[in-house]
Design a protein around this motif. Structure first.
Motif, PDB file in Angstrom:
ATOM      1  N   ASN A  20       0.874  -1.190  -0.133  1.00 21.84           N
ATOM      2  CA  ASN A  20      -0.035  -0.014  -0.087  1.00 21.84           C
ATOM      3  C   ASN A  20       0.698   1.130   0.091  1.00 21.84           C
ATOM      4  O   ASN A  20       0.533   2.074  -0.603  1.00 21.84           O
ATOM      5  CB  ASN A  20      -0.969  -0.108   0.985  1.00 21.84           C
ATOM      6  CG  ASN A  20      -2.272  -0.590   0.922  1.00 21.84           C
ATOM      7  OD1 ASN A  20      -3.018  -0.361  -0.102  1.00 21.84           O
ATOM      8  ND2 ASN A  20      -2.705  -1.772   1.670  1.00 21.84           N
ATOM      9  N   ARG A  21       2.038   1.255   0.910  1.00 17.89           N
ATOM     10  CA  ARG A  21       2.742   2.352   0.891  1.00 17.89           C
ATOM     11  C   ARG A  21       3.484   2.848  -0.477  1.00 17.89           C
ATOM     12  O   ARG A  21       3.368   3.950  -1.024  1.00 17.89           O
ATOM     13  CB  ARG A  21       3.895   2.401   1.797  1.00 17.89           C
ATOM     14  CG  ARG A  21       4.622   3.713   2.052  1.00 17.89           C
ATOM     15  CD  ARG A  21       5.552   3.374   3.328  1.00 17.89           C
ATOM     16  NE  ARG A  21       6.430   2.218   3.131  1.00 17.89           N
ATOM     17  CZ  ARG A  21       6.591   1.095   4.024  1.00 17.89           C
ATOM     18  NH1 ARG A  21       6.024   1.260   5.277  1.00 17.89           N
ATOM     19  NH2 ARG A  21       7.512   0.311   3.752  1.00 17.89           N
ATOM     20  N   LEU A  28       5.990   7.422  -6.839  1.00 19.23           N
ATOM     21  CA  LEU A  28       6.470   5.835  -7.688  1.00 19.23           C
ATOM     22  C   LEU A  28       4.983   5.705  -8.537  1.00 19.23           C
ATOM     23  O   LEU A  28       5.253   5.172  -9.593  1.00 19.23           O
ATOM     24  CB  LEU A  28       6.302   4.926  -6.651  1.00 19.23           C
ATOM     25  CG  LEU A  28       7.532   4.942  -5.692  1.00 19.23           C
ATOM     26  CD1 LEU A  28       7.750   3.702  -4.700  1.00 19.23           C
ATOM     27  CD2 LEU A  28       8.866   4.523  -6.516  1.00 19.23           C
ATOM     28  N   ILE A  29       4.097   6.209  -8.454  1.00 18.37           N
ATOM     29  CA  ILE A  29       2.705   6.047  -9.246  1.00 18.37           C
ATOM     30  C   ILE A  29       3.147   6.450 -10.798  1.00 18.37           C
ATOM     31  O   ILE A  29       2.835   5.578 -11.503  1.00 18.37           O
ATOM     32  CB  ILE A  29       1.832   6.928  -8.616  1.00 18.37           C
ATOM     33  CG1 ILE A  29       0.955   6.313  -7.422  1.00 18.37           C
ATOM     34  CG2 ILE A  29       0.441   7.084  -9.794  1.00 18.37           C
ATOM     35  CD1 ILE A  29       0.003   6.874  -6.575  1.00 18.37           C
ATOM     36  N   PRO A  30       3.919   7.420 -11.004  1.00 23.04           N
ATOM     37  CA  PRO A  30       4.147   7.884 -12.444  1.00 23.04           C
ATOM     38  C   PRO A  30       5.286   6.641 -13.044  1.00 23.04           C
ATOM     39  O   PRO A  30       5.188   6.788 -14.199  1.00 23.04           O
ATOM     40  CB  PRO A  30       4.819   9.432 -12.364  1.00 23.04           C
ATOM     41  CG  PRO A  30       4.633   9.678 -11.132  1.00 23.04           C
ATOM     42  CD  PRO A  30       4.329   8.484 -10.144  1.00 23.04           C
ATOM     43  N   LEU A  41      -3.967   9.697 -12.095  1.00 25.49           N
ATOM     44  CA  LEU A  41      -2.640   9.866 -11.399  1.00 25.49           C
ATOM     45  C   LEU A  41      -2.614  10.349  -9.994  1.00 25.49           C
ATOM     46  O   LEU A  41      -1.875   9.695  -9.347  1.00 25.49           O
ATOM     47  CB  LEU A  41      -1.738  11.329 -12.188  1.00 25.49           C
ATOM     48  CG  LEU A  41      -0.543  11.319 -11.910  1.00 25.49           C
ATOM     49  CD1 LEU A  41       0.660  10.295 -12.215  1.00 25.49           C
ATOM     50  CD2 LEU A  41       0.067  12.668 -12.579  1.00 25.49           C
ATOM     51  N   GLU A  42      -3.628  11.080  -9.681  1.00 28.07           N
ATOM     52  CA  GLU A  42      -4.069  11.194  -8.109  1.00 28.07           C
ATOM     53  C   GLU A  42      -4.689  10.163  -7.384  1.00 28.07           C
ATOM     54  O   GLU A  42      -4.799  10.237  -6.236  1.00 28.07           O
ATOM     55  CB  GLU A  42      -4.498  12.746  -8.105  1.00 28.07           C
ATOM     56  CG  GLU A  42      -3.915  14.103  -8.563  1.00 28.07           C
ATOM     57  CD  GLU A  42      -4.543  14.998  -8.651  1.00 28.07           C
ATOM     58  OE1 GLU A  42      -5.668  15.030  -8.473  1.00 28.07           O
ATOM     59  OE2 GLU A  42      -3.943  16.003  -9.082  1.00 28.07           O
ATOM     60  N   ARG A  43      -5.195   9.269  -8.129  1.00 31.73           N
ATOM     61  CA  ARG A  43      -6.013   8.127  -7.605  1.00 31.73           C
ATOM     62  C   ARG A  43      -5.277   7.293  -6.558  1.00 31.73           C
ATOM     63  O   ARG A  43      -4.066   7.130  -6.935  1.00 31.73           O
ATOM     64  CB  ARG A  43      -6.491   7.407  -8.646  1.00 31.73           C
ATOM     65  CG  ARG A  43      -7.498   6.255  -8.174  1.00 31.73           C
ATOM     66  CD  ARG A  43      -7.873   5.099  -9.328  1.00 31.73           C
ATOM     67  NE  ARG A  43      -6.981   4.205  -9.382  1.00 31.73           N
ATOM     68  CZ  ARG A  43      -6.172   3.911 -10.433  1.00 31.73           C
ATOM     69  NH1 ARG A  43      -6.503   4.133 -11.694  1.00 31.73           N
ATOM     70  NH2 ARG A  43      -5.358   2.718 -10.495  1.00 31.73           N
ATOM     71  N   ARG A  44      -5.678   6.846  -5.634  1.00 26.93           N
ATOM     72  CA  ARG A  44      -5.023   6.150  -4.549  1.00 26.93           C
ATOM     73  C   ARG A  44      -5.826   4.670  -4.605  1.00 26.93           C
ATOM     74  O   ARG A  44      -7.143   4.816  -4.446  1.00 26.93           O
ATOM     75  CB  ARG A  44      -4.970   6.568  -3.376  1.00 26.93           C
ATOM     76  CG  ARG A  44      -4.318   8.020  -3.043  1.00 26.93           C
ATOM     77  CD  ARG A  44      -2.756   8.009  -3.848  1.00 26.93           C
ATOM     78  NE  ARG A  44      -2.069   9.033  -3.912  1.00 26.93           N
ATOM     79  CZ  ARG A  44      -1.715   9.631  -4.878  1.00 26.93           C
ATOM     80  NH1 ARG A  44      -2.034   9.431  -6.045  1.00 26.93           N
ATOM     81  NH2 ARG A  44      -0.792  10.674  -5.052  1.00 26.93           N
ATOM     82  N   ASP A  45      -5.020   3.612  -4.569  1.00 25.50           N
ATOM     83  CA  ASP A  45      -5.889   2.222  -4.254  1.00 25.50           C
ATOM     84  C   ASP A  45      -5.497   1.776  -2.984  1.00 25.50           C
ATOM     85  O   ASP A  45      -4.606   1.901  -2.332  1.00 25.50           O
ATOM     86  CB  ASP A  45      -5.080   1.347  -5.408  1.00 25.50           C
ATOM     87  CG  ASP A  45      -5.556   1.781  -6.772  1.00 25.50           C
ATOM     88  OD1 ASP A  45      -6.708   2.654  -6.907  1.00 25.50           O
ATOM     89  OD2 ASP A  45      -4.729   1.455  -7.712  1.00 25.50           O
ATOM     90  N   GLY A  98      10.798   0.145  -3.802  1.00 29.94           N
ATOM     91  CA  GLY A  98       9.937   1.093  -3.002  1.00 29.94           C
ATOM     92  C   GLY A  98      10.385   1.931  -2.279  1.00 29.94           C
ATOM     93  O   GLY A  98      10.008   3.215  -2.080  1.00 29.94           O
ATOM     94  N   ASP A  99      11.717   1.473  -1.650  1.00 35.31           N
ATOM     95  CA  ASP A  99      12.315   2.356  -0.639  1.00 35.31           C
ATOM     96  C   ASP A  99      13.234   2.954  -1.192  1.00 35.31           C
ATOM     97  O   ASP A  99      14.207   2.518  -1.830  1.00 35.31           O
ATOM     98  CB  ASP A  99      12.693   1.666   0.552  1.00 35.31           C
ATOM     99  CG  ASP A  99      11.871   1.178   1.646  1.00 35.31           C
ATOM    100  OD1 ASP A  99      12.017   1.456   2.709  1.00 35.31           O
ATOM    101  OD2 ASP A  99      10.312   1.081   0.954  1.00 35.31           O
ATOM    102  N   PRO A 100      13.607   4.523  -0.970  1.00 32.03           N
ATOM    103  CA  PRO A 100      14.586   5.087  -1.462  1.00 32.03           C
ATOM    104  C   PRO A 100      16.102   4.597  -1.396  1.00 32.03           C
ATOM    105  O   PRO A 100      16.803   4.703  -2.341  1.00 32.03           O
ATOM    106  CB  PRO A 100      14.412   6.530  -1.184  1.00 32.03           C
ATOM    107  CG  PRO A 100      12.954   6.515  -0.957  1.00 32.03           C
ATOM    108  CD  PRO A 100      12.812   5.199  -0.385  1.00 32.03           C
ATOM    109  N   GLU A 101      16.242   3.961  -0.172  1.00 34.90           N
ATOM    110  CA  GLU A 101      17.437   3.634   0.104  1.00 34.90           C
ATOM    111  C   GLU A 101      17.867   2.267  -0.629  1.00 34.90           C
ATOM    112  O   GLU A 101      19.023   2.002  -0.677  1.00 34.90           O
ATOM    113  CB  GLU A 101      17.605   3.314   1.601  1.00 34.90           C
ATOM    114  CG  GLU A 101      16.789   2.163   2.050  1.00 34.90           C
ATOM    115  CD  GLU A 101      16.434   1.613   3.431  1.00 34.90           C
ATOM    116  OE1 GLU A 101      17.299   0.881   4.079  1.00 34.90           O
ATOM    117  OE2 GLU A 101      15.911   2.579   4.109  1.00 34.90           O
TER     118      GLU A 101
END
Length: 176
Positions: A20-21, A28-30, A41-45, A98-101
């Motif tokens: 979910n995160r 990340l969505i784009p 683009l603004e939709r959240r699932d 998913g995580d920037p690190e």
């Protein structure tokens, strides 16, 4: 840096929280899903445990860990309808760090190599993927791994007030 991969077989609530995160991260969505307009683009699932279990019915999903921290996932499905070239026995792949690190450290490179080996173990030797034309870093990664462009789909995804192409790439995996 200890990087390892694990097949997702029994998703749990921790996986749901992390997915979910990532799937609702505006950065990340784009990069991970096509959108036809600003509203999409603004939709959240909301990813549920049941949704993850259903996903595993058609996706082979592998988790990416860095020093025991879940930082990404990769997956493949066989012969999905959205293939650019309809070659039977083709694995379509996707990856999300998913995580920037976990970015910029060669983890994506190692992850795709691992995924390709898993695909070969299951008897598939052609891989196809799509990458949005503005995702230059991913394009460079795929080229380094030997993927070649096979086509472009116009007006595929919306980002930064305009429509962009989807670049389709393929690779034939060698037989060991």
């Amino acid at each position: 840096m200890n990087v390892y991969f694990e097949k997702l077989i029994k998703p749990n609530t921790t996986h749901v929280e992390v997915f979910n995160r990532w799937e609702n991260n505006p950065d990340l969505i784009p990069l991970t899903r096509p959108n036809q307009n600003q509203l999409e683009l603004e939709r959240r699932d909301i990813v549920t445990l049941e949704h993850l279990k259903q996903r595993l019915q058609y996706n082979h999903t592998y988790l990416i860990y860095l020093d025991d921290k879940l930082i990404g996932e990769m997956n493949y499905m066989v012969d999905p309808s959205h293939l650019y070239k309809k070659v039977p026995g083709t694995a379509w792949i996707g990856i999300t760090i998913g995580d920037p690190e976990g970015r910029g450290k060669g983890i994506g490179y190692k992850a795709i190599q691992y995924l390709e080996e898993e695909i070969k173990k299951h008897g598939f030797y052609r891989v196809e993927l799509g990458v949005f034309e503005y995702n230059i870093d991913a394009q460079k990664l795929y080229h380094r791994l030997g993927y070649e462009e096979i086509g472009r789909i116009e007006n595929f995804t919306y980002w930064q007030d305009k429509m962009w192409k989807d670049i389709r790439m393929e690779k034939y995996l060698g037989v060991n």
